[in-house]
Design a protein around this motif. Sequence first.
Motif, PDB file in Angstrom:
ATOM      1  N   ALA A  81       1.184   4.167  -2.784  1.00  0.00           N
ATOM      2  CA  ALA A  81       0.991   5.562  -2.367  1.00  0.00           C
ATOM      3  C   ALA A  81       2.193   6.409  -2.774  1.00  0.00           C
ATOM      4  O   ALA A  81       2.033   7.541  -3.242  1.00  0.00           O
ATOM      5  N   THR A  82       3.389   5.870  -2.612  1.00  0.00           N
ATOM      6  CA  THR A  82       4.606   6.604  -2.977  1.00  0.00           C
ATOM      7  C   THR A  82       4.596   6.955  -4.463  1.00  0.00           C
ATOM      8  O   THR A  82       4.879   8.092  -4.854  1.00  0.00           O
ATOM      9  N   GLY A 104      -2.564  10.242  -2.450  1.00  0.00           N
ATOM     10  CA  GLY A 104      -1.690   9.256  -1.826  1.00  0.00           C
ATOM     11  C   GLY A 104      -2.435   8.452  -0.767  1.00  0.00           C
ATOM     12  O   GLY A 104      -2.355   7.215  -0.734  1.00  0.00           O
ATOM     13  N   ILE A 105      -3.174   9.147   0.085  1.00  0.00           N
ATOM     14  CA  ILE A 105      -3.894   8.468   1.166  1.00  0.00           C
ATOM     15  C   ILE A 105      -5.011   7.595   0.592  1.00  0.00           C
ATOM     16  O   ILE A 105      -5.141   6.413   0.944  1.00  0.00           O
ATOM     17  N   LEU A 161      -1.453  14.939  -1.432  1.00  0.00           N
ATOM     18  CA  LEU A 161      -1.582  14.154  -0.210  1.00  0.00           C
ATOM     19  C   LEU A 161      -2.846  13.298  -0.231  1.00  0.00           C
ATOM     20  O   LEU A 161      -2.849  12.125   0.130  1.00  0.00           O
ATOM     21  N   GLY A 204      -3.429   4.567  -1.443  1.00  0.00           N
ATOM     22  CA  GLY A 204      -2.805   3.594  -0.556  1.00  0.00           C
ATOM     23  C   GLY A 204      -3.842   2.839   0.249  1.00  0.00           C
ATOM     24  O   GLY A 204      -3.772   1.615   0.426  1.00  0.00           O
ATOM     25  N   LEU A 218       2.014   9.623  -5.032  1.00  0.00           N
ATOM     26  CA  LEU A 218       2.457  10.904  -4.489  1.00  0.00           C
ATOM     27  C   LEU A 218       3.525  11.521  -5.381  1.00  0.00           C
ATOM     28  O   LEU A 218       3.563  12.730  -5.598  1.00  0.00           O
ATOM     29  N   TRP A 219       4.385  10.657  -5.908  1.00  0.00           N
ATOM     30  CA  TRP A 219       5.453  11.117  -6.779  1.00  0.00           C
ATOM     31  C   TRP A 219       4.881  11.736  -8.040  1.00  0.00           C
ATOM     32  O   TRP A 219       5.326  12.765  -8.508  1.00  0.00           O
ATOM     33  N   ARG A 277       1.725  14.579  -6.561  1.00  0.00           N
ATOM     34  CA  ARG A 277       2.078  15.564  -5.527  1.00  0.00           C
ATOM     35  C   ARG A 277       0.862  15.919  -4.680  1.00  0.00           C
ATOM     36  O   ARG A 277       0.782  17.002  -4.130  1.00  0.00           O
ATOM     37  N   ALA A 327       0.840  -1.203   0.000  1.00  0.00           N
ATOM     38  CA  ALA A 327       0.000   0.000   0.000  1.00  0.00           C
ATOM     39  C   ALA A 327       0.874   1.251   0.000  1.00  0.00           C
ATOM     40  O   ALA A 327       0.597   2.216  -0.721  1.00  0.00           O
ATOM     41  N   CYS A 328       1.958   1.221   0.796  1.00  0.00           N
ATOM     42  CA  CYS A 328       2.852   2.376   0.859  1.00  0.00           C
ATOM     43  C   CYS A 328       3.591   2.570  -0.461  1.00  0.00           C
ATOM     44  O   CYS A 328       3.833   3.710  -0.880  1.00  0.00           O
TER      45      CYS A 328
END
Lengths: 228, 101
Positions: B73-74, B86-87, B83, B90, B77-78, B81, B69-70
């Motif tokens: 999300a990474t 990403g949440i 938040l 993930g 997010l990359w 950009r 999941a992380c």
Amino acid sequence: MTTAASSPSFSSGFRAIVPLWLGVAPFAVAYAVTAKASGLSLFETQWMSLSVFAGASQFAAAGLFGQGAAPISIIATTAVLNVRHLLYGLSLAQKVPLTVGQRLLAAQFLTDEAYGISISAPGLNLAYLLGAELSLYTVWNVFTLLGSLIGALVPDPEKLGVGIVFPLAFLGLLIPQLVGRVPLIVAALSGLLAWGLSRVLPGGVVVLATGILGALAGAWLSTRSERA
Amino acid sequence: MSTALPVLLTLLGMWAVTYAARLSGLSLGHLRLSAFWLAFLRFVPISVFAALIVPDVVNSADWPRQLLACAVATLLLWRTRSLAWGIVGGFTVYWLLRQVS
């Protein structure tokens, strides 16, 4: 919801924390249930959330109260778990000038999450910081009370699987900072160090020790390359 | 009120040590720092966030799911950009993995 407004305000700080409510609320309930099981009264359980307001150390204290630990060892555990806030304060104070009265107020409500959201906010000011701080304070205290009253009916946060929201949120704050080689190295080093330390030390100490050592490495690497 | 005095005093002590840590950091903002210590403070969020993320994920009971999941999300997010993305991304991956395993 999480993009910074042109001028940071109390309400934009407050709203920036809202996605984290999902994770915070069940943990506040779980804390209240733990505290009740440890023999703390509703008043004592709530008073801890209102005054101490630091999740991990409240959990630890509830457990220690339940074991009949000595007051001094409960206070010492709390100090060890929360001394990392010193770093947060130092870091924030470099970005926001605060009067004595503003410091006295902002200090009461400082948390990992409020620090993380605020330090990443462009044009950070006192209003935004307080908004973020009080957003978490509100949800933590409301759900402490709910947990005390109806806690037995609510499933364990572990079973709900909402704890994942914390690493995801911190990832969301970390990734945008990783521009260039040194920040990437510092993040990787810190992650490895925290992993190693977490096998032998409590969480609050891991954050403090890693926070200091990782930032020292970053300062050393970046000032060295500036000089070279 | 069934509140015992030692409990209240303990709670007061817990508050005092926590508040002291929070206030002393905030009160040292006027210090004039060298380039090294200014750089140190710039790197604090990075080292602290890494320390808040990694042990939480790798020491969890279902770390393979959390790690995946992380990772997703990474990536999100990359690219975005954002938040929120990403949440949400993930979280969705994590929930789907919980349903199938």
